[in-house]
Design a protein around this motif. Structure first.
Motif, PDB file in Angstrom:
ATOM      1  N   LYS A 195       0.813  -1.216   0.000  1.00 32.14           N
ATOM      2  CA  LYS A 195       0.000   0.000   0.000  1.00 32.14           C
ATOM      3  C   LYS A 195       0.849   1.271   0.000  1.00 32.14           C
ATOM      4  CE  LYS A 195      -3.716  -2.419   2.427  1.00 32.14           C
ATOM      5  NZ  LYS A 195      -4.482  -2.541   3.697  1.00 32.14           N
ATOM      6  N   VAL A 196       2.120   1.124  -0.344  1.00 27.61           N
ATOM      7  CA  VAL A 196       3.035   2.275  -0.405  1.00 27.61           C
ATOM      8  C   VAL A 196       3.871   2.184  -1.677  1.00 27.61           C
ATOM      9  CG1 VAL A 196       4.923   3.514   0.709  1.00 27.61           C
ATOM     10  CG2 VAL A 196       3.212   2.350   2.121  1.00 27.61           C
ATOM     11  N   VAL A 197       3.910   3.262  -2.448  1.00 29.82           N
ATOM     12  CA  VAL A 197       4.839   3.343  -3.583  1.00 29.82           C
ATOM     13  C   VAL A 197       5.688   4.590  -3.417  1.00 29.82           C
ATOM     14  CG1 VAL A 197       3.413   2.081  -5.236  1.00 29.82           C
ATOM     15  CG2 VAL A 197       3.165   4.567  -5.047  1.00 29.82           C
ATOM     16  N   LEU A 198       6.871   4.552  -4.013  1.00 31.90           N
ATOM     17  CA  LEU A 198       7.780   5.691  -4.002  1.00 31.90           C
ATOM     18  C   LEU A 198       7.923   6.223  -5.419  1.00 31.90           C
ATOM     19  CD1 LEU A 198      10.654   4.222  -1.775  1.00 31.90           C
ATOM     20  CD2 LEU A 198       8.673   5.551  -1.030  1.00 31.90           C
ATOM     21  N   HIS A 199       7.938   7.536  -5.561  1.00 31.70           N
ATOM     22  CA  HIS A 199       8.218   8.100  -6.873  1.00 31.70           C
ATOM     23  C   HIS A 199       9.687   7.856  -7.214  1.00 31.70           C
ATOM     24  CE1 HIS A 199       4.473  10.653  -6.531  1.00 31.70           C
ATOM     25  NE2 HIS A 199       4.399  10.149  -7.731  1.00 31.70           N
ATOM     26  N   ARG A 200       9.934   7.525  -8.452  1.00 32.03           N
ATOM     27  CA  ARG A 200      11.303   7.237  -8.879  1.00 32.03           C
ATOM     28  C   ARG A 200      12.162   8.494  -8.734  1.00 32.03           C
ATOM     29  NH1 ARG A 200      12.223   2.385 -10.733  1.00 32.03           N
ATOM     30  NH2 ARG A 200      10.451   1.081 -11.324  1.00 32.03           N
ATOM     31  N   LYS A 201      13.290   8.342  -8.055  1.00 29.28           N
ATOM     32  CA  LYS A 201      14.079   9.500  -7.642  1.00 29.28           C
ATOM     33  C   LYS A 201      14.639  10.289  -8.818  1.00 29.28           C
ATOM     34  CE  LYS A 201      15.428   7.997  -3.007  1.00 29.28           C
ATOM     35  NZ  LYS A 201      16.566   7.723  -2.105  1.00 29.28           N
ATOM     36  N   ASP A 202      15.136   9.594  -9.849  1.00 25.77           N
ATOM     37  CA  ASP A 202      15.753  10.333 -10.951  1.00 25.77           C
ATOM     38  C   ASP A 202      14.719  11.178 -11.682  1.00 25.77           C
ATOM     39  OD1 ASP A 202      14.469   8.084 -11.924  1.00 25.77           O
ATOM     40  OD2 ASP A 202      15.922   7.696 -13.513  1.00 25.77           O
ATOM     41  N   LEU A 203      13.530  10.616 -11.891  1.00 23.24           N
ATOM     42  CA  LEU A 203      12.470  11.374 -12.556  1.00 23.24           C
ATOM     43  C   LEU A 203      12.007  12.523 -11.678  1.00 23.24           C
ATOM     44  CD1 LEU A 203      10.518  11.603 -14.936  1.00 23.24           C
ATOM     45  CD2 LEU A 203       8.954  10.110 -13.697  1.00 23.24           C
ATOM     46  N   ARG A 204      11.830  12.253 -10.404  1.00 23.58           N
ATOM     47  CA  ARG A 204      11.337  13.279  -9.483  1.00 23.58           C
ATOM     48  C   ARG A 204      12.338  14.424  -9.372  1.00 23.58           C
ATOM     49  NH1 ARG A 204      11.410  14.330  -3.920  1.00 23.58           N
ATOM     50  NH2 ARG A 204       9.519  15.417  -3.289  1.00 23.58           N
ATOM     51  N   ARG A 205      13.589  14.102  -9.247  1.00 22.29           N
ATOM     52  CA  ARG A 205      14.585  15.155  -9.083  1.00 22.29           C
ATOM     53  C   ARG A 205      14.705  16.006 -10.346  1.00 22.29           C
ATOM     54  NH1 ARG A 205      20.904  14.744  -7.144  1.00 22.29           N
ATOM     55  NH2 ARG A 205      21.226  16.977  -7.064  1.00 22.29           N
ATOM     56  N   SER A 206      14.583  15.362 -11.498  1.00 19.83           N
ATOM     57  CA  SER A 206      14.717  16.116 -12.739  1.00 19.83           C
ATOM     58  C   SER A 206      13.530  17.031 -12.980  1.00 19.83           C
ATOM     59  CB  SER A 206      14.887  15.162 -13.927  1.00 19.83           C
ATOM     60  OG  SER A 206      13.697  14.430 -14.151  1.00 19.83           O
ATOM     61  N   MET A 207      12.361  16.684 -12.392  1.00 22.43           N
ATOM     62  CA  MET A 207      11.155  17.432 -12.703  1.00 22.43           C
ATOM     63  C   MET A 207      10.672  18.353 -11.588  1.00 22.43           C
ATOM     64  SD  MET A 207      10.726  16.803 -15.675  1.00 22.43           S
ATOM     65  CE  MET A 207       9.448  18.046 -15.590  1.00 22.43           C
ATOM     66  N   LEU A 208      11.189  18.195 -10.385  1.00 17.43           N
ATOM     67  CA  LEU A 208      10.610  18.895  -9.236  1.00 17.43           C
ATOM     68  C   LEU A 208      10.652  20.409  -9.403  1.00 17.43           C
ATOM     69  CD1 LEU A 208       9.208  18.242  -6.603  1.00 17.43           C
ATOM     70  CD2 LEU A 208      11.401  18.431  -5.437  1.00 17.43           C
ATOM     71  N   GLN A 209      11.803  20.971  -9.764  1.00 17.70           N
ATOM     72  CA  GLN A 209      11.905  22.421  -9.887  1.00 17.70           C
ATOM     73  C   GLN A 209      11.041  22.937 -11.024  1.00 17.70           C
ATOM     74  OE1 GLN A 209      13.497  24.418  -7.628  1.00 17.70           O
ATOM     75  NE2 GLN A 209      12.318  25.972  -8.702  1.00 17.70           N
ATOM     76  N   PHE A 210      10.982  22.170 -12.107  1.00 17.89           N
ATOM     77  CA  PHE A 210      10.128  22.562 -13.225  1.00 17.89           C
ATOM     78  C   PHE A 210       8.672  22.646 -12.772  1.00 17.89           C
ATOM     79  CE2 PHE A 210       7.086  21.003 -16.376  1.00 17.89           C
ATOM     80  CZ  PHE A 210       7.200  21.988 -17.338  1.00 17.89           C
ATOM     81  N   MET A 211       8.240  21.656 -11.993  1.00 18.90           N
ATOM     82  CA  MET A 211       6.847  21.625 -11.548  1.00 18.90           C
ATOM     83  C   MET A 211       6.539  22.777 -10.599  1.00 18.90           C
ATOM     84  SD  MET A 211       6.518  17.558 -10.947  1.00 18.90           S
ATOM     85  CE  MET A 211       4.934  17.690 -10.157  1.00 18.90           C
ATOM     86  N   VAL A 212       7.476  23.054  -9.713  1.00 19.90           N
ATOM     87  CA  VAL A 212       7.274  24.149  -8.759  1.00 19.90           C
ATOM     88  C   VAL A 212       7.151  25.483  -9.494  1.00 19.90           C
ATOM     89  CG1 VAL A 212       8.354  25.470  -6.904  1.00 19.90           C
ATOM     90  CG2 VAL A 212       8.341  22.972  -6.804  1.00 19.90           C
ATOM     91  N   ASP A 213       8.013  25.685 -10.491  1.00 17.79           N
ATOM     92  CA  ASP A 213       7.966  26.935 -11.254  1.00 17.79           C
ATOM     93  C   ASP A 213       6.727  27.003 -12.148  1.00 17.79           C
ATOM     94  OD1 ASP A 213      10.275  27.728 -10.088  1.00 17.79           O
ATOM     95  OD2 ASP A 213      11.566  27.274 -11.792  1.00 17.79           O
ATOM     96  N   ASP A 214       6.335  25.842 -12.685  1.00 15.64           N
ATOM     97  CA  ASP A 214       5.233  25.793 -13.634  1.00 15.64           C
ATOM     98  C   ASP A 214       3.875  25.933 -12.940  1.00 15.64           C
ATOM     99  OD1 ASP A 214       4.295  25.435 -16.311  1.00 15.64           O
ATOM    100  OD2 ASP A 214       3.657  23.412 -15.764  1.00 15.64           O
ATOM    101  N   GLU A 215       3.748  25.360 -11.754  1.00  7.69           N
ATOM    102  CA  GLU A 215       2.478  25.380 -11.028  1.00  7.69           C
ATOM    103  C   GLU A 215       2.745  25.698  -9.556  1.00  7.69           C
ATOM    104  OE1 GLU A 215      -0.569  22.441 -12.376  1.00  7.69           O
ATOM    105  OE2 GLU A 215       1.189  21.419 -13.170  1.00  7.69           O
ATOM    106  N   ARG A 216       3.240  26.889  -9.325  1.00  7.70           N
ATOM    107  CA  ARG A 216       3.712  27.270  -7.998  1.00  7.70           C
ATOM    108  C   ARG A 216       2.619  27.158  -6.935  1.00  7.70           C
ATOM    109  NH1 ARG A 216       8.273  29.685  -6.591  1.00  7.70           N
ATOM    110  NH2 ARG A 216       8.790  30.012  -8.790  1.00  7.70           N
ATOM    111  N   GLU A 217       1.433  27.645  -7.237  1.00  8.72           N
ATOM    112  CA  GLU A 217       0.351  27.637  -6.247  1.00  8.72           C
ATOM    113  C   GLU A 217      -0.070  26.216  -5.896  1.00  8.72           C
ATOM    114  OE1 GLU A 217      -4.181  29.407  -5.791  1.00  8.72           O
ATOM    115  OE2 GLU A 217      -2.774  30.382  -7.152  1.00  8.72           O
ATOM    116  N   LYS A 218      -0.179  25.356  -6.909  1.00  8.34           N
ATOM    117  CA  LYS A 218      -0.568  23.968  -6.671  1.00  8.34           C
ATOM    118  C   LYS A 218       0.516  23.234  -5.881  1.00  8.34           C
ATOM    119  CE  LYS A 218      -2.930  21.894  -9.827  1.00  8.34           C
ATOM    120  NZ  LYS A 218      -3.365  21.200 -11.054  1.00  8.34           N
TER     121      LYS A 218
END
Length: 245
Positions: A149-172
């Motif tokens: 009942k627990v999954v982890l987001h894949r680290k390489d994908l998450r790290r590559s996309m995290l800043q993009f997502m924060v900048d792209d959808e800051r409020e969300k």
């Protein structure tokens, strides 16, 4: 060019790992177009491994503006991956993109943290379990743990996309970090012990305007618990924590 050759070898290695014959892929053309950033290459490999050689031309046809920042290049490829999610449930796409802000996902987290910002309707626990199982089947995005009942987001994908997502959808992004902070601070994760929940709450708080202080003397354990995810923390907090640790 040595860097270009190294990048091609990395892309070919990723394809071979997915049991593809590299001769069916225009690896040289892809590297010339997208560059040699390892994170970008791994994102490209994810698309190719999921869809096969036929998608190569589609990637080559993508219009990249001259001087496009690396982050947005990664974001462009990531969005193409999202469009290729194979599920009979459209909510999985809505869940997958902002959900990557979280390190881990459970059915309860889907219901209490992600449902609102992902604009999912009528998510009770039964629906959350159904969404969780469908999300867990997206093996390019998440990896299962010893707990079903627990999954982890894949680290390489998450790290590559995290800043993009924060900048792209800051409020969300801020909403999800705040909701996750509150979720863990209240001890609502049935699969984590009290100390780990404090650490998760502190981690997410560092992306909000109201960071939580770590228990005194726990900086070292906190850094160890986060692993490579410590590099995602805003630099002003990251430096303080590393010095204290």
């Amino acid at each position: 060019d040595r860097d270009q050759k190294s990048a091609m070898l990395l892309l070919e290695d990723c394809l071979i790992a997915n049991k593809y014959d590299v001769k069916f892929f225009p690896t040289e053309a892809l590297i010339k177009k997208f560059g040699g950033n390892p994170l970008v290459i791994k994102l490209i490999a994810r698309v190719l491994a999921k869809e096969g050689p036929d998608v190569s031309q589609e990637l080559l046809d993508v219009n990249l503006h001259q001087g496009m920042k690396e982050m947005f290049k990664q974001g462009l490829i990531y969005r193409r991956i999202l469009k290729r999610i194979r599920s009979d449930d459209p909510d999985i796409v809505a869940l997958a993109h902002p959900g990557l802000i979280l390190r881990r996902v459970t059915p309860t987290i889907i219901k209490d943290v992600l449902a609102k910002p992902c604009e999912l309707k009528d998510v009770d626990l039964v629906r959350a379990y159904s969404l969780f199982e469908k999300l867990a089947s997206q093996i390019w995005l998440v990896e299962r743990t010893t707990n079903a009942k627990v999954v982890l987001h894949r680290k390489d994908l998450r790290r590559s996309m995290l800043q993009f997502m924060v900048d792209d959808e800051r409020e969300k992004a801020l909403f999800i970090h705040t909701a996750a902070m509150d979720f863990y601070a209240k001890g609502k994760d049935e699969f984590l012990g009290a100390t780990d929940q404090i650490f998760e709450a502190c981690y997410h708080s560092l992306f909000t305007n109201t960071p939580i202080s770590l228990p005194e003397g726990q900086e070292g354990r906190f850094v160890q618990r986060l692993g490579s995810d410590v590099e995602n923390i805003p630099i002003i907090h990251r430096v303080k924590i590393k010095i204290a640790a």
